[in-house]
Design a protein around this motif. Structure first.
Motif, PDB file in Angstrom:
ATOM      1  N   UNK A  47      84.174  31.945 -35.698  1.00  0.00           N
ATOM      2  CA  UNK A  47      83.868  30.621 -36.256  1.00  0.00           C
ATOM      3  C   UNK A  47      85.115  30.010 -36.892  1.00  0.00           C
ATOM      4  N   UNK A  48      85.916  30.832 -37.588  1.00  0.00           N
ATOM      5  CA  UNK A  48      87.165  30.323 -38.180  1.00  0.00           C
ATOM      6  C   UNK A  48      88.160  29.907 -37.088  1.00  0.00           C
ATOM      7  N   UNK A  49      88.243  30.685 -36.015  1.00  0.00           N
ATOM      8  CA  UNK A  49      89.127  30.325 -34.906  1.00  0.00           C
ATOM      9  C   UNK A  49      88.691  29.021 -34.241  1.00  0.00           C
ATOM     10  N   UNK A  50      87.394  28.824 -34.118  1.00  0.00           N
ATOM     11  CA  UNK A  50      86.872  27.564 -33.563  1.00  0.00           C
ATOM     12  C   UNK A  50      87.249  26.407 -34.473  1.00  0.00           C
ATOM     13  N   UNK A  51      87.098  26.589 -35.777  1.00  0.00           N
ATOM     14  CA  UNK A  51      87.447  25.542 -36.737  1.00  0.00           C
ATOM     15  C   UNK A  51      88.932  25.202 -36.662  1.00  0.00           C
ATOM     16  N   UNK A  52      89.791  26.224 -36.636  1.00  0.00           N
ATOM     17  CA  UNK A  52      91.250  25.997 -36.535  1.00  0.00           C
ATOM     18  C   UNK A  52      91.626  25.373 -35.190  1.00  0.00           C
ATOM     19  N   UNK A  53      91.014  25.859 -34.109  1.00  0.00           N
ATOM     20  CA  UNK A  53      91.360  25.389 -32.773  1.00  0.00           C
ATOM     21  C   UNK A  53      90.970  23.946 -32.514  1.00  0.00           C
ATOM     22  N   UNK A  54      89.988  23.434 -33.263  1.00  0.00           N
ATOM     23  CA  UNK A  54      89.520  22.067 -33.047  1.00  0.00           C
ATOM     24  C   UNK A  54      89.961  21.105 -34.148  1.00  0.00           C
ATOM     25  N   UNK A  55      90.775  21.564 -35.084  1.00  0.00           N
ATOM     26  CA  UNK A  55      91.208  20.734 -36.209  1.00  0.00           C
ATOM     27  C   UNK A  55      91.871  19.429 -35.733  1.00  0.00           C
ATOM     28  N   UNK A  56      92.644  19.508 -34.662  1.00  0.00           N
ATOM     29  CA  UNK A  56      93.354  18.334 -34.131  1.00  0.00           C
ATOM     30  C   UNK A  56      92.402  17.206 -33.762  1.00  0.00           C
ATOM     31  N   UNK A  57      91.199  17.548 -33.329  1.00  0.00           N
ATOM     32  CA  UNK A  57      90.254  16.540 -32.838  1.00  0.00           C
ATOM     33  C   UNK A  57      89.142  16.266 -33.845  1.00  0.00           C
ATOM     34  N   UNK A  58      89.393  16.510 -35.101  1.00  0.00           N
ATOM     35  CA  UNK A  58      88.406  16.282 -36.146  1.00  0.00           C
ATOM     36  C   UNK A  58      87.931  14.831 -36.108  1.00  0.00           C
ATOM     37  N   UNK A  59      86.646  14.624 -36.249  1.00  0.00           N
ATOM     38  CA  UNK A  59      86.070  13.282 -36.241  1.00  0.00           C
ATOM     39  C   UNK A  59      85.539  12.877 -34.878  1.00  0.00           C
ATOM     40  N   UNK A  60      85.831  13.639 -33.845  1.00  0.00           N
ATOM     41  CA  UNK A  60      85.328  13.329 -32.506  1.00  0.00           C
ATOM     42  C   UNK A  60      84.068  14.149 -32.238  1.00  0.00           C
ATOM     43  N   UNK A  61      83.290  13.718 -31.258  1.00  0.00           N
ATOM     44  CA  UNK A  61      82.057  14.409 -30.909  1.00  0.00           C
ATOM     45  C   UNK A  61      82.175  14.973 -29.497  1.00  0.00           C
ATOM     46  N   UNK A  62      81.858  16.237 -29.345  1.00  0.00           N
ATOM     47  CA  UNK A  62      81.934  16.895 -28.047  1.00  0.00           C
ATOM     48  C   UNK A  62      80.709  16.565 -27.210  1.00  0.00           C
ATOM     49  N   UNK A  63      80.942  16.238 -25.959  1.00  0.00           N
ATOM     50  CA  UNK A  63      79.848  15.967 -25.034  1.00  0.00           C
ATOM     51  C   UNK A  63      79.508  17.205 -24.216  1.00  0.00           C
TER      52      UNK A  63
ATOM     53  N   UNK B 126      78.321  33.913 -26.360  1.00  0.00           N
ATOM     54  CA  UNK B 126      78.457  34.219 -27.791  1.00  0.00           C
ATOM     55  C   UNK B 126      79.343  33.182 -28.481  1.00  0.00           C
ATOM     56  N   UNK B 127      80.482  32.857 -27.852  1.00  0.00           N
ATOM     57  CA  UNK B 127      81.390  31.849 -28.426  1.00  0.00           C
ATOM     58  C   UNK B 127      80.680  30.505 -28.516  1.00  0.00           C
ATOM     59  N   UNK B 128      79.970  30.111 -27.459  1.00  0.00           N
ATOM     60  CA  UNK B 128      79.267  28.822 -27.472  1.00  0.00           C
ATOM     61  C   UNK B 128      78.190  28.771 -28.554  1.00  0.00           C
ATOM     62  N   UNK B 129      77.574  29.907 -28.848  1.00  0.00           N
ATOM     63  CA  UNK B 129      76.540  29.914 -29.892  1.00  0.00           C
ATOM     64  C   UNK B 129      77.140  29.724 -31.283  1.00  0.00           C
ATOM     65  N   UNK B 130      78.451  29.936 -31.426  1.00  0.00           N
ATOM     66  CA  UNK B 130      79.113  29.803 -32.734  1.00  0.00           C
ATOM     67  C   UNK B 130      79.854  28.470 -32.898  1.00  0.00           C
ATOM     68  N   UNK B 131      79.845  27.625 -31.889  1.00  0.00           N
ATOM     69  CA  UNK B 131      80.580  26.363 -31.974  1.00  0.00           C
ATOM     70  C   UNK B 131      80.117  25.514 -33.157  1.00  0.00           C
ATOM     71  N   UNK B 132      78.803  25.405 -33.345  1.00  0.00           N
ATOM     72  CA  UNK B 132      78.256  24.607 -34.435  1.00  0.00           C
ATOM     73  C   UNK B 132      78.599  25.153 -35.806  1.00  0.00           C
ATOM     74  N   UNK B 133      78.828  26.459 -35.918  1.00  0.00           N
ATOM     75  CA  UNK B 133      79.229  27.039 -37.201  1.00  0.00           C
ATOM     76  C   UNK B 133      80.693  26.756 -37.488  1.00  0.00           C
ATOM     77  N   UNK B 134      81.490  26.718 -36.429  1.00  0.00           N
ATOM     78  CA  UNK B 134      82.917  26.463 -36.609  1.00  0.00           C
ATOM     79  C   UNK B 134      83.217  25.008 -36.934  1.00  0.00           C
ATOM     80  N   UNK B 135      82.488  24.082 -36.353  1.00  0.00           N
ATOM     81  CA  UNK B 135      82.696  22.655 -36.606  1.00  0.00           C
ATOM     82  C   UNK B 135      81.390  21.917 -36.304  1.00  0.00           C
TER      83      UNK B 135
END
Length: 163
Positions: A86-102, A119-128
């Motif tokens: 979840x922390x890696x997802x948060x760090x990896x998506x920091x650049x695109x903060x404020x956007x919504x994934x389709x 497993x990774x996809x199930x944690x996306x919402x926890x990361x961002x």
């Protein structure tokens, strides 16, 4: 003695010409429909709203339907710990903060890569949570060329409304 062509042969040529004409007309209709579908929303109202002071420029409110950006953004994660992922997802998506994934396509490494990708996809919402909502579509894939417990996450974002 005059030579006349048989009627069936002439009728066959005429039928081919008529068929070609209809085919051409149908193709033009399809091209016209595709062209019209690619136009911006004609009902969008870009005029400024009344009630703004003279000195300030109003910010236009985007209107129209959103679309999906064709250029994906990617980041990578690895490991097995849910909190760390979840922390890696948060760090990896920091650049695109404020956007919504389709749409999110996740490629997990190794023969059981789809399990890891899920497993990774199930944690996306926890990361961002603001980026990956319940409306975000996800799909799990495997990549046999990558190490197990690694994943490449490919994110397709919505564009701004009306653009």
């Amino acid at each position: 003695m005059s030579r006349r062509r048989p009627r069936g042969r002439r009728a066959g040529r005429l039928g081919t010409v008529v068929l070609a004409g209809w085919l051409f007309a149908d193709l033009l209709l399809v091209l016209a429909l595709v062209s019209m579908a690619d136009r911006p929303d004609p009902q969008a109202d870009d005029r400024p709203k009344p009630g703004h002071s003279k000195g300030s420029e109003p910010t236009p409110t985007p209107t129209g339907p959103r679309s999906v950006d064709r250029r994906p953004q990617e980041f990578q994660v690895s490991g097995d710990d849910k909190g760390d992922l979840a922390r890696q997802i948060s760090r990896g998506t920091r650049t695109w903060s404020g956007r919504t994934a389709a749409l999110v396509l996740t490629f997990g490494g190794g023969p059981n890569g789809t399990v890891y990708a899920h497993r990774v996809n199930s944690l996306l919402g926890k990361g961002r949570p603001d980026m990956f909502t319940k409306k975000t579509a996800t799909d799990d894939f495997h990549n046999l060329g990558k190490r197990p417990e690694t994943a490449v996450v490919r994110v397709y974002f919505y564009t701004a409304p009306g653009g």
